[in-house]
Every structure is written in C-alpha cells, then in structure tokens.
Design an enzyme around this catalytic site. Structure first.
Site, PDB file in Angstrom:
ATOM      1  N   CYS A   1      -0.138   4.555   2.927  1.00 55.42           N
ATOM      2  CA  CYS A   1       0.094   4.902   1.527  1.00 55.42           C
ATOM      3  C   CYS A   1      -1.025   4.403   0.624  1.00 55.42           C
ATOM      4  CB  CYS A   1       1.442   4.356   1.060  1.00 55.42           C
ATOM      5  SG  CYS A   1       1.581   2.563   1.121  1.00 55.42           S
TER       6      CYS A   1
ATOM      7  N   ARG B   1      -4.435   3.790   1.808  1.00 60.31           N
ATOM      8  CA  ARG B   1      -5.800   4.072   2.239  1.00 60.31           C
ATOM      9  C   ARG B   1      -5.830   5.135   3.329  1.00 60.31           C
ATOM     10  NH1 ARG B   1      -8.520  -0.149   2.633  1.00 60.31           N
ATOM     11  NH2 ARG B   1      -6.972  -1.513   1.655  1.00 60.31           N
TER      12      ARG B   1
ATOM     13  N   ASP C   1      -0.648  -8.496   3.045  1.00 57.84           N
ATOM     14  CA  ASP C   1       0.325  -7.588   3.649  1.00 57.84           C
ATOM     15  C   ASP C   1      -0.064  -7.344   5.102  1.00 57.84           C
ATOM     16  OD1 ASP C   1       2.049  -5.634   4.404  1.00 57.84           O
ATOM     17  OD2 ASP C   1       1.547  -4.226   2.795  1.00 57.84           O
TER      18      ASP C   1
END
Length: 417
Positions: free
Chosen positions: A57, A59, A117
């Site tokens: 979402c 890259r 993340d």
C-alpha cells in the site's frame, strides 16, 4: 550467466509514499496474480535479467540485476498499463551500493511510512518467493533477501524501533480510540477480511473490547464468517453493503478492490455522521465524500501521519538501526566482491577435473583400473587445490587481477562472463 559485476548491475526503482500519494501509488501497483506473465516478458527481452517486484500500500519497488535497466522499466510500465515517463517522475533510481542500502532500509522498517513497521519483511519474502518460482531470481538476490531478513531480526531484537504497534490497521484503531467519543455505543462496519482486514478486526477486539457492535462484510461471505466465528461477530452479505454503511457510525474499508466501492451518491442519509477509514490502495472510498458535511474520511496517508506522531521514541532508535545495517551490509558487499572470483575458480576446477579424467582413461587402458577410493582421493585433491586458489584471491585482492590473468594464460581457461 554469471554477472561478475553483480553490485553495479543491481538497481532499485522505488515509487513510494515519499513522492506519490495513495492515488498515484494505486496507478502503479503490481498485481501479484500477473507475476508469471511479467516474468515471461522479462525473459524475452533479456534471459539474464533477474528481478522481483514488491508492491504494498505504501510502495512499488523493482529489485533487479540487469544490464538493461531502462528497457526493464518500460516493460514493467507496459505490463501495468502505465506511462513510463510518469512512473519515473514519481520514482527514485538507485544503483550499486546505494541500491543495496536502500533495500536493507526498506527491509528494516526505516523506509516505512510508520517507522519500524516490520510487516514489510513478510511481504518481501512472499514477493521474492513468487518470482523465484518462475526462475527469475538468482544467488545474489536470494542472499540479498536473506541478509535483509537477518538485519530485520537483529534490529527488532536489539533496538526499540519496533516498540508498540506498527501497522496501518493499528493506526485505524488508535484513531478511533482517541477521536470518537462514546465509541462503545457506535455501530462499526468492517469491509474486507483479507490480511489488513483481519489485523484490523483483531486490533478492534483487543483494544475496544466490545464485539457486539462490530459487523463484518466481505465479497465472499464464507471468509468473513470464518473470522466472525473466531470472535463471535456479526456478518452481513456483500449485497447489503450500501444499506449497512448508511446505517453505521464507523466504516472501515480494507478490501483488495482496484476501484472505489462507495461513492458520494451512495450516501443516502446526509444528516447522519459517519466516519470512514479507508485502508485500501487504490482508494476504495471516493475522496469526494469529504465534501459531505457530516462525513469524516481518512485514508492510508492520513492514518500513517497520525500514528507517526506517537513514535518519537522510535526516531531516537534510528542511529542504532543504521549502525546494524552498515555492519551487516559490509559483510554482504564482501561476499559480493568475493563472488567475482567464482568464474575463474569454477573454470580452474573444471580444467583439473578434465586432466584427472584423461589420466584415468589412460590408466584404464593400461589395465591399471583405478579404485573408488583413489577416485575420491583425486576429487579431494582437486577441491583442496581449488580452495587454495580461492583463499589466495580472497586474501590478496590487490594481486587478484595478476593472478587471474596468469591462471587464464597458464591453463587456457574459458571463463563465463
């Protein structure tokens, strides 16, 4: 083919949230269901190109070892029905050590929209394996990915870069907790029960603790039902989507649709206040809903910006993470540099084996049959001599070029490039 200059032939083409908003990123996303067709196209233009594509979402990135980077980019854009000029206007192109470092930063979570993340590493592994299945990867890319995994684990275990929750799904729940008053009385609809939808559902259950007001909707009802049964939640049919949304207070959309599934004209109750959280790329909720007086709409970019404000501690951990990347990256580059000797070593070993086989045939003609033990001793001797050459080249890089030329001339070696 062995690419002796494996570092300088490695490129990363990166289109990410840093230069492209969610709408633009959606235009250039790569559909994993078309991996085989893409691999076939690449093999036609250059059978030696090795590549895999990461599309999330936040890259779309191409990791490729090739001598035809511009042609590769054109093939990719044609494959996804996009303009290569527009793609390049939003992209960054990295080469050699800069490309390697960028990949390691992505794998470690330093390039994530929400710093730290670590969900990205599982996406990298999945992408790489799908391209490996169609034989479009090689030892260099496999070592690159495995090193990225090693870096990710070390950073996660030895720094606080991943402290707290890190996903966009958590960001949605965090936003609701801190911005929606009396949330326990609100009716929530979660549309989409794929990976992001499931993670969002689990975070809702964990942090809000009131499943009775949460309803799941998925295009395939059985998938929603499986998740609902785990938490004793309500499920509605997809055909009831618009009716349910208009009756809800909070709508979380996390589908894999490639277009909007809810538009401004679908809003039938303009007097009711509704909060939309669109976790999909491309957007599944039309941005025009923001024009409605009683609608609050946040997309992936909005949520990521909100949650990043809470991660000041992670920013303090960045130097530690970068130190780990630098340390392990040097080991990887050393491995790459040593691989340039592989063609010479393989050719030299092959020549020794030819000499052994010629001598063996000669002995057999003289009825001096060689035994299995003698044959094994010969193989061991060949390996030891080959290892001596490899050790010399690796430990004397300043003399490696002279040694390579000498062995080529002495043994008339035919070396693959």
């Amino acid at each position: 083919m062995y690419l002796s200059n494996c570092i300088n032939n490695f490129f990363v083409v990166s289109l990410s949230y840093e230069k492209a908003n969610s709408k633009v990123r959606g235009k250039f996303s790569f559909d994993s269901n078309t991996t085989q067709q893409f691999c076939e196209k690449i093999s036609l233009i250059d059978p030696y190109t090795r590549v895999f594509v990461l599309s999330t979402c936040n890259r779309t990135e191409i990791y490729v070892q090739t001598e035809k980077i511009q042609e590769l980019i054109k093939i990719f854009c044609k494959h996804i029905y996009a303009s290569s000029d527009e793609f390049l206007s939003y992209s960054c192109l990295y080469q050699g050590e800069k490309a390697i470092k960028h990949f390691f930063r992505v794998a470690s979570g330093l390039e994530s929209q929400i710093i730290g993340d670590f969900e990205i590493i599982s996406q990298i592994k999945k992408s790489f394996n799908s391209f490996k299945k169609f034989k479009l990867t090689n030892a260099f890319l496999e070592r690159l990915v495995n090193t990225g995994i090693q870096i990710s684990k070390k950073i996660k275990n030895s720094t606080a870069l991943s402290s707290g929750a890190t996903s966009v799904s958590y960001a949605a729940v965090y936003y609701l907790i801190h911005n929606v008053p009396e949330i326990s009385s609100k009716k929530i609809i979660l549309v989409g029960t794929g990976k992001i939808g499931r993670n969002t559902c689990e975070n809702l259950i964990k942090h809000l603790k009131y499943p009775n007001n949460l309803t799941l909707i998925n295009r395939t009802r059985a998938n929603a039902q499986d998740l609902a049964d785990s938490f004793h939640l309500n499920v509605k049919d997809y055909k009831d989507l618009h009716t349910e949304i208009n009756q809800s207070d909070i709508v979380i959309v996390a589908t894999g649709a490639n277009k909007t599934i809810f538009n401004k004209e679908d809003l039938t109750n303009n007097s009711k206040s509704i909060t939309f959280l669109d976790l999909s790329v491309p957007n599944n909720v039309c941005p025009s809903l923001k024009e409605s007086k009683n609608v609050k709409l946040l997309n992936v970019d909005d949520l990521s910006g909100i949650i990043n404000q809470t991660f000041k501690q992670r920013i303090q951990e960045i130097p530690k993470a970068e130190g780990i990347i630098q340390e392990i990256m040097q080991e990887f580059i050393l491995w790459c540099n040593n691989r340039r000797y592989v063609p010479l070593i393989q050719a030299f070993k092959s020549d020794l084996e030819k000499i052994k086989n010629i001598q063996k045939k000669s002995l057999d003609k003289d009825l001096s049959i060689t035994s299995k033990v003698e044959d094994e001793l010969s193989n061991q001797l060949i390996q030891k001599i080959t290892n001596r050459l490899a050790d010399y080249l690796i430990n004397n890089p300043d003399k490696s070029e002279i040694a390579t030329d000498l062995f080529k001339e002495m043994f008339k070696l035919q070396i693959a490039q």
